[in-house]
Design a protein around this motif. Structure first.
Motif, PDB file in Angstrom:
ATOM      1  N   GLU A  25     -10.508  -5.677   9.073  1.00 48.42           N
ATOM      2  CA  GLU A  25     -11.520  -6.431   9.827  1.00 48.42           C
ATOM      3  C   GLU A  25     -12.482  -7.202   8.935  1.00 48.42           C
ATOM      4  OE1 GLU A  25     -14.141  -2.339  10.456  1.00 48.42           O
ATOM      5  OE2 GLU A  25     -13.150  -3.269  12.144  1.00 48.42           O
ATOM      6  N   ILE A  26     -12.620  -6.826   7.669  1.00 51.49           N
ATOM      7  CA  ILE A  26     -13.517  -7.539   6.748  1.00 51.49           C
ATOM      8  C   ILE A  26     -12.737  -8.374   5.742  1.00 51.49           C
ATOM      9  CG2 ILE A  26     -15.243  -7.259   4.901  1.00 51.49           C
ATOM     10  CD1 ILE A  26     -16.142  -4.684   6.377  1.00 51.49           C
ATOM     11  N   TYR A  27     -11.722  -7.783   5.116  1.00 55.34           N
ATOM     12  CA  TYR A  27     -11.004  -8.437   4.029  1.00 55.34           C
ATOM     13  C   TYR A  27      -9.800  -9.250   4.489  1.00 55.34           C
ATOM     14  CZ  TYR A  27     -13.821  -5.057   1.490  1.00 55.34           C
ATOM     15  OH  TYR A  27     -14.860  -4.315   1.018  1.00 55.34           O
ATOM     16  N   GLY A  28      -9.471  -9.195   5.778  1.00 63.53           N
ATOM     17  CA  GLY A  28      -8.311  -9.933   6.275  1.00 63.53           C
ATOM     18  C   GLY A  28      -7.012  -9.198   5.975  1.00 63.53           C
ATOM     19  N   ASP A  29      -5.907  -9.911   6.056  1.00 64.39           N
ATOM     20  CA  ASP A  29      -4.604  -9.295   5.816  1.00 64.39           C
ATOM     21  C   ASP A  29      -4.478  -8.872   4.362  1.00 64.39           C
ATOM     22  OD1 ASP A  29      -3.973  -9.745   8.434  1.00 64.39           O
ATOM     23  OD2 ASP A  29      -2.560 -11.375   8.038  1.00 64.39           O
ATOM     24  N   MET A  30      -4.035  -7.637   4.161  1.00 63.90           N
ATOM     25  CA  MET A  30      -3.829  -7.139   2.805  1.00 63.90           C
ATOM     26  C   MET A  30      -2.563  -6.296   2.754  1.00 63.90           C
ATOM     27  SD  MET A  30      -6.777  -4.145   2.611  1.00 63.90           S
ATOM     28  CE  MET A  30      -8.009  -5.338   2.232  1.00 63.90           C
ATOM     29  N   GLU A  31      -1.942  -6.273   1.567  1.00 65.81           N
ATOM     30  CA  GLU A  31      -0.757  -5.442   1.372  1.00 65.81           C
ATOM     31  C   GLU A  31      -1.216  -4.036   1.022  1.00 65.81           C
ATOM     32  OE1 GLU A  31       2.417  -6.734  -1.166  1.00 65.81           O
ATOM     33  OE2 GLU A  31       2.087  -8.828  -0.607  1.00 65.81           O
ATOM     34  N   VAL A  32      -0.689  -3.060   1.756  1.00 67.62           N
ATOM     35  CA  VAL A  32      -1.041  -1.660   1.546  1.00 67.62           C
ATOM     36  C   VAL A  32       0.218  -0.804   1.653  1.00 67.62           C
ATOM     37  CG1 VAL A  32      -3.382  -1.935   2.498  1.00 67.62           C
ATOM     38  CG2 VAL A  32      -1.514  -1.262   4.001  1.00 67.62           C
ATOM     39  N   ARG A  33       0.047   0.479   1.367  1.00 64.04           N
ATOM     40  CA  ARG A  33       1.075   1.482   1.641  1.00 64.04           C
ATOM     41  C   ARG A  33       0.355   2.748   2.084  1.00 64.04           C
ATOM     42  NH1 ARG A  33       1.149   5.316  -2.273  1.00 64.04           N
ATOM     43  NH2 ARG A  33       0.363   4.744  -4.312  1.00 64.04           N
ATOM     44  N   ARG A  74      -8.269  -0.293  -3.726  1.00 62.14           N
ATOM     45  CA  ARG A  74      -9.178   0.304  -2.756  1.00 62.14           C
ATOM     46  C   ARG A  74      -8.380   1.164  -1.784  1.00 62.14           C
ATOM     47  NH1 ARG A  74     -11.941  -5.331  -1.116  1.00 62.14           N
ATOM     48  NH2 ARG A  74      -9.749  -5.845  -1.135  1.00 62.14           N
ATOM     49  N   THR A  75      -8.995   2.242  -1.306  1.00 62.79           N
ATOM     50  CA  THR A  75      -8.382   3.034  -0.248  1.00 62.79           C
ATOM     51  C   THR A  75      -9.120   2.750   1.051  1.00 62.79           C
ATOM     52  OG1 THR A  75      -9.776   4.938  -0.759  1.00 62.79           O
ATOM     53  CG2 THR A  75      -7.599   4.877  -1.785  1.00 62.79           C
ATOM     54  N   HIS A  76      -8.395   2.863   2.151  1.00 62.88           N
ATOM     55  CA  HIS A  76      -8.951   2.593   3.470  1.00 62.88           C
ATOM     56  C   HIS A  76      -8.560   3.752   4.384  1.00 62.88           C
ATOM     57  CE1 HIS A  76      -9.788  -1.479   2.099  1.00 62.88           C
ATOM     58  NE2 HIS A  76      -8.586  -1.449   1.562  1.00 62.88           N
ATOM     59  N   VAL A  77      -9.566   4.480   4.870  1.00 62.47           N
ATOM     60  CA  VAL A  77      -9.324   5.602   5.774  1.00 62.47           C
ATOM     61  C   VAL A  77      -9.447   5.092   7.204  1.00 62.47           C
ATOM     62  CG1 VAL A  77     -10.108   7.882   6.510  1.00 62.47           C
ATOM     63  CG2 VAL A  77     -10.219   7.247   4.079  1.00 62.47           C
ATOM     64  N   LEU A  78      -8.407   5.335   7.988  1.00 62.74           N
ATOM     65  CA  LEU A  78      -8.402   4.941   9.392  1.00 62.74           C
ATOM     66  C   LEU A  78      -8.583   6.201  10.235  1.00 62.74           C
ATOM     67  CD1 LEU A  78      -5.292   2.563   9.447  1.00 62.74           C
ATOM     68  CD2 LEU A  78      -7.615   2.093   8.667  1.00 62.74           C
ATOM     69  N   GLU A  79      -9.636   6.227  11.039  1.00 67.57           N
ATOM     70  CA  GLU A  79      -9.879   7.342  11.951  1.00 67.57           C
ATOM     71  C   GLU A  79      -9.387   6.950  13.337  1.00 67.57           C
ATOM     72  OE1 GLU A  79     -14.042   8.349  11.931  1.00 67.57           O
ATOM     73  OE2 GLU A  79     -13.796   9.682  10.224  1.00 67.57           O
ATOM     74  N   PHE A  80      -8.339   7.603  13.791  1.00 64.12           N
ATOM     75  CA  PHE A  80      -7.801   7.354  15.129  1.00 64.12           C
ATOM     76  C   PHE A  80      -8.488   8.289  16.110  1.00 64.12           C
ATOM     77  CE2 PHE A  80      -4.520   5.386  12.676  1.00 64.12           C
ATOM     78  CZ  PHE A  80      -3.936   4.442  13.505  1.00 64.12           C
ATOM     79  N   VAL A  89     -13.128   3.650   8.132  1.00 63.63           N
ATOM     80  CA  VAL A  89     -14.283   4.366   7.601  1.00 63.63           C
ATOM     81  C   VAL A  89     -14.744   3.656   6.333  1.00 63.63           C
ATOM     82  CG1 VAL A  89     -15.108   6.569   6.697  1.00 63.63           C
ATOM     83  CG2 VAL A  89     -13.379   6.528   8.501  1.00 63.63           C
ATOM     84  N   PRO A  90     -16.004   3.202   6.294  1.00 65.63           N
ATOM     85  CA  PRO A  90     -16.487   2.565   5.069  1.00 65.63           C
ATOM     86  C   PRO A  90     -16.459   3.549   3.906  1.00 65.63           C
ATOM     87  CG  PRO A  90     -18.034   2.246   6.878  1.00 65.63           C
ATOM     88  CD  PRO A  90     -17.020   3.240   7.332  1.00 65.63           C
ATOM     89  N   GLY A  91     -15.971   3.098   2.788  1.00 69.03           N
ATOM     90  CA  GLY A  91     -15.901   3.963   1.611  1.00 69.03           C
ATOM     91  C   GLY A  91     -16.591   3.324   0.432  1.00 69.03           C
ATOM     92  N   ALA A  92     -16.699   4.079  -0.627  1.00 72.52           N
ATOM     93  CA  ALA A  92     -17.307   3.559  -1.859  1.00 72.52           C
ATOM     94  C   ALA A  92     -16.340   2.574  -2.505  1.00 72.52           C
ATOM     95  CB  ALA A  92     -17.618   4.701  -2.810  1.00 72.52           C
ATOM     96  N   TYR A  93     -16.865   1.444  -2.900  1.00 71.13           N
ATOM     97  CA  TYR A  93     -16.044   0.453  -3.585  1.00 71.13           C
ATOM     98  C   TYR A  93     -15.857   0.904  -5.025  1.00 71.13           C
ATOM     99  CZ  TYR A  93     -14.074  -4.060  -4.720  1.00 71.13           C
ATOM    100  OH  TYR A  93     -13.217  -5.059  -5.097  1.00 71.13           O
ATOM    101  N   ILE A 105      -5.536   8.525   8.829  1.00 70.16           N
ATOM    102  CA  ILE A 105      -4.494   8.008   7.943  1.00 70.16           C
ATOM    103  C   ILE A 105      -5.214   7.309   6.793  1.00 70.16           C
ATOM    104  CG2 ILE A 105      -2.707   6.249   7.686  1.00 70.16           C
ATOM    105  CD1 ILE A 105      -1.897   6.746  10.520  1.00 70.16           C
ATOM    106  N   THR A 106      -4.742   7.503   5.583  1.00 74.06           N
ATOM    107  CA  THR A 106      -5.320   6.817   4.435  1.00 74.06           C
ATOM    108  C   THR A 106      -4.306   5.819   3.890  1.00 74.06           C
ATOM    109  OG1 THR A 106      -6.648   8.753   3.890  1.00 74.06           O
ATOM    110  CG2 THR A 106      -6.397   7.086   2.173  1.00 74.06           C
ATOM    111  N   LEU A 107      -4.755   4.577   3.731  1.00 78.83           N
ATOM    112  CA  LEU A 107      -3.948   3.511   3.159  1.00 78.83           C
ATOM    113  C   LEU A 107      -4.490   3.170   1.785  1.00 78.83           C
ATOM    114  CD1 LEU A 107      -3.774   1.147   6.270  1.00 78.83           C
ATOM    115  CD2 LEU A 107      -2.202   3.005   5.664  1.00 78.83           C
ATOM    116  N   ILE A 108      -3.638   2.712   0.894  1.00 75.93           N
ATOM    117  CA  ILE A 108      -4.075   2.289  -0.443  1.00 75.93           C
ATOM    118  C   ILE A 108      -3.603   0.865  -0.676  1.00 75.93           C
ATOM    119  CG2 ILE A 108      -2.087   3.337  -1.596  1.00 75.93           C
ATOM    120  CD1 ILE A 108      -4.071   3.984  -3.917  1.00 75.93           C
ATOM    121  N   GLU A 109      -4.530   0.045  -1.116  1.00 76.34           N
ATOM    122  CA  GLU A 109      -4.239  -1.374  -1.343  1.00 76.34           C
ATOM    123  C   GLU A 109      -3.274  -1.534  -2.508  1.00 76.34           C
ATOM    124  OE1 GLU A 109      -6.836  -5.474  -1.864  1.00 76.34           O
ATOM    125  OE2 GLU A 109      -7.854  -3.549  -1.766  1.00 76.34           O
ATOM    126  N   GLN A 110      -2.349  -2.476  -2.351  1.00 71.25           N
ATOM    127  CA  GLN A 110      -1.339  -2.740  -3.379  1.00 71.25           C
ATOM    128  C   GLN A 110      -1.568  -4.138  -3.960  1.00 71.25           C
ATOM    129  OE1 GLN A 110       1.256  -0.166  -4.154  1.00 71.25           O
ATOM    130  NE2 GLN A 110      -0.648   0.625  -3.300  1.00 71.25           N
TER     131      GLN A 110
END
Length: 128
Positions: free
Chosen positions: A90-98, A40-46, A12-16, A121-126
């Motif tokens: 899909e845009i930023y490539g591989d990133m470390e998250v939790r 940044r947080t990344h929300v994944l809609e399954f 889900v696109p979010g506010a930067y 699920i919400t992921l947060i970039e580390q």
């Protein structure tokens, strides 16, 4: 580091994050460069994952693991909300998250052969 390898989700696109501001008198704001890296947080809609049973009727995680609900639960249990993993964005490539929030497994669809209802699920970039 393990990679998040599951199907049937969209990001889900979010506010930067915009950085920090300091409020001054008379309504004036001043932009301030953040002292720490932006997270940044990344929300994944399954749309769904599936509770998959083996030939004996036991729910297992090793059959079609990329679309398997139990495999996702086991992945979460291995990482919880503190251990980092690689997320192929899909845009930023591989990133470390939790994981930002605890995983709440969704209900199965009645008569849906083990497929679940939609969930997020919400992921947060580390930062490195």
């Amino acid at each position: 580091m393990e990679t998040f390898d599951f199907k049937f989700y969209s990001v889900v696109p979010g506010a930067y994050p915009a950085g920090d501001t300091v409020q001054l008198g008379k309504g004036h704001q001043v932009g301030v460069k953040p002292l720490l890296p932006i997270q940044r947080t990344h929300v994944l809609e399954f749309s769904s994952l599936q509770w998959i049973k083996d030939s004996g009727g036991v729910i297992v995680s090793d059959i079609r693991p990329t679309e398997n609900m139990l495999a996702l639960i086991e992945f979460y249990e291995a990482h919880m909300m503190w251990r980092r993993f690689t997320f192929p964005h899909e845009i930023y490539g591989d990133m470390e998250v939790r994981f930002k929030d605890p995983l709440v497994p969704p209900k199965a669809i009645t008569g849906g052969s083990g497929w679940t209802q939609p969930f997020e699920i919400t992921l947060i970039e580390q930062p490195a």
